[in-house]
Design a protein around this motif. Structure first.
Motif, PDB file in Angstrom:
ATOM      1  N   ALA B  89       1.154   2.960   9.358  1.00 37.61           N
ATOM      2  CA  ALA B  89       1.786   4.148   8.771  1.00 37.61           C
ATOM      3  C   ALA B  89       1.182   4.394   7.398  1.00 37.61           C
ATOM      4  N   THR B  90       1.375   5.618   6.885  1.00 37.15           N
ATOM      5  CA  THR B  90       0.881   5.915   5.533  1.00 37.15           C
ATOM      6  C   THR B  90       2.032   5.865   4.525  1.00 37.15           C
ATOM      7  N   LYS B  91       3.238   5.644   5.038  1.00 36.04           N
ATOM      8  CA  LYS B  91       4.412   5.646   4.153  1.00 36.04           C
ATOM      9  C   LYS B  91       5.450   4.658   4.675  1.00 36.04           C
ATOM     10  N   ILE B  92       6.171   4.068   3.748  1.00 39.57           N
ATOM     11  CA  ILE B  92       7.309   3.220   4.138  1.00 39.57           C
ATOM     12  C   ILE B  92       8.405   3.407   3.099  1.00 39.57           C
ATOM     13  N   ASP B  93       9.535   3.880   3.573  1.00 37.20           N
ATOM     14  CA  ASP B  93      10.657   4.121   2.682  1.00 37.20           C
ATOM     15  C   ASP B  93      11.799   3.207   3.121  1.00 37.20           C
ATOM     16  N   TYR B  94      12.162   2.279   2.240  1.00 38.44           N
ATOM     17  CA  TYR B  94      13.211   1.315   2.626  1.00 38.44           C
ATOM     18  C   TYR B  94      14.523   2.021   2.954  1.00 38.44           C
ATOM     19  N   GLU B  95      14.709   3.217   2.372  1.00 38.48           N
ATOM     20  CA  GLU B  95      15.968   3.935   2.617  1.00 38.48           C
ATOM     21  C   GLU B  95      16.111   4.380   4.081  1.00 38.48           C
ATOM     22  N   LYS B 108      14.811  -3.532   1.731  1.00 44.16           N
ATOM     23  CA  LYS B 108      13.678  -3.637   0.803  1.00 44.16           C
ATOM     24  C   LYS B 108      12.725  -4.742   1.255  1.00 44.16           C
ATOM     25  N   THR B 115       4.697  -3.319   4.759  1.00 45.23           N
ATOM     26  CA  THR B 115       3.445  -2.940   4.061  1.00 45.23           C
ATOM     27  C   THR B 115       2.371  -4.005   4.280  1.00 45.23           C
TER      28      THR B 115
END
Lengths: 123, 209
Positions: B89-95, B108, B115
């Motif tokens: 992926a190009t993004k990882i949002d813990y939310e 988190k 990542t």
């Protein structure tokens, strides 16, 4: 307000791959959308993803990026010859790569000769 | 003479066997069904599953390997070491993980591990002899992760088979995926139900031969 930063190919071509990625990611981490002249090589795209992963924290949550090239996939012969000649002259400087922070750009849709940026409303 | 022929035969056999042992990677964006497919392959040929499947993205955060899986198709054999890799992926949002009821601290941690998993996945590309790119057939194929992954496999000259997974779902866009990547073999399957797995194994033999 959205800020776009244009990075000409000549600004990054002399840099090594890691510095090139940092040069691209720096404005993105400062909430800017980068419009890069040309296309990243496949290994540079992979490096960009890896460098992004190293930078991700609670504030910076990643990127969205997409490349748009000026030539249609189904070109007639004369257009193909012209495209090939242009590619020989310009190399990877044809087209644009748009890269932005994930918290600003919700999604990039490629269709495949136009790209649509869907931005996130900031609270 | 018979002895020499026998030795030569053994040499050819070993050479042939060596060529048919393939390090096979399962790559693709998160939640495309890589682990479901890995489990399907492992279950079909070893009787055991490989990993845990979850509706929450980035369940697989470390590369999981199953060694010595022998796959048979129309009298031919192929032995693979199967690597199920974390989704790229190009993004990882813990939310995003909080929405599934995961506690903030764990979310988190999951994001941090995810990542690292992505970096490892990309590093491991060079170790693969062939790659199965697992795409969710209900999603848009012009996703940048797909394009980057396929571009990197192409640049590294690694043979690949594109799998459009989840064709059991009505909203699948198998045709769109086939149109998006006309230069590659695209096989539509449902790893979950086992639909079209015969065709998948047939294509796998073609790609790895």
């Amino acid at each position: 307000m959205l800020t776009l930063q244009f990075i000409p190919h000549q600004d990054i071509q002399h840099l090594d791959i890691q510095k090139r990625m940092q040069k691209i990611l720096e404005p993105i981490k400062n909430n800017q959308i980068v419009v890069l002249e040309g296309k990243l090589e496949a290994n540079e795209e992979a490096e960009l993803i890896q460098e992004t992963m190293r930078e991700i924290d609670e504030k910076f949550k990643g990127i969205e990026f997409s490349y748009i090239h000026p030539h249609p996939d189904h070109e007639v012969l004369i257009e193909k010859i012209r495209s090939t000649l242009l590619h020989l002259l310009l190399g990877d400087r044809e087209g644009f790569t748009v890269i932005g922070p994930n918290h600003l750009i919700k999604e990039i849709k490629k269709a495949p000769h136009k790209i649509q940026l869907f931005t996130e409303k900031r609270k | 003479m018979t002895y020499l022929l026998g030795r030569f035969g053994n040499f050819l056999k070993k050479l042939f066997q060596r060529r048919r042992h393939v390090k096979l990677g399962l790559y693709g964006p998160p939640n495309g069904g890589k682990t479901t497919l890995a489990n399907r392959i492992c279950k079909d040929w070893t009787g055991e599953e490989l990993g845990i499947v979850s509706p929450i993205a980035h369940e697989t955060r470390e590369i999981q390997i199953k060694e010595e899986i022998t796959i048979q198709y129309e009298g031919k054999e192929l032995t693979v070491s199967l690597a199920d890799t974390p989704g790229i992926a190009t993004k990882i949002d813990y939310e995003d993980f909080l929405r599934f009821g995961i506690k903030s601290k764990d979310a988190k941690q999951r994001a941090r591990e995810a990542t690292k998993g992505i970096i490892e996945s990309i590093k491991w590309l060079d170790n693969m002899d062939a790659v199965i790119v697992v795409l969710d057939s209900t999603h848009d194929p012009y996703n940048q992760v797909n394009l980057t992954l396929i571009g990197n496999l192409e640049a590294r000259k690694i043979p690949m088979l594109l799998v459009a997974n989840k064709i059991d779902l009505k909203r699948n866009k198998l045709r769109k995926i086939q149109t998006a990547f006309p230069q590659y073999q695209v096989v539509g399957i449902s790893a979950k139900s086992g639909k079209n797995m015969d065709q998948f194994y047939k294509n796998l033999f073609e790609v790895t031969s």
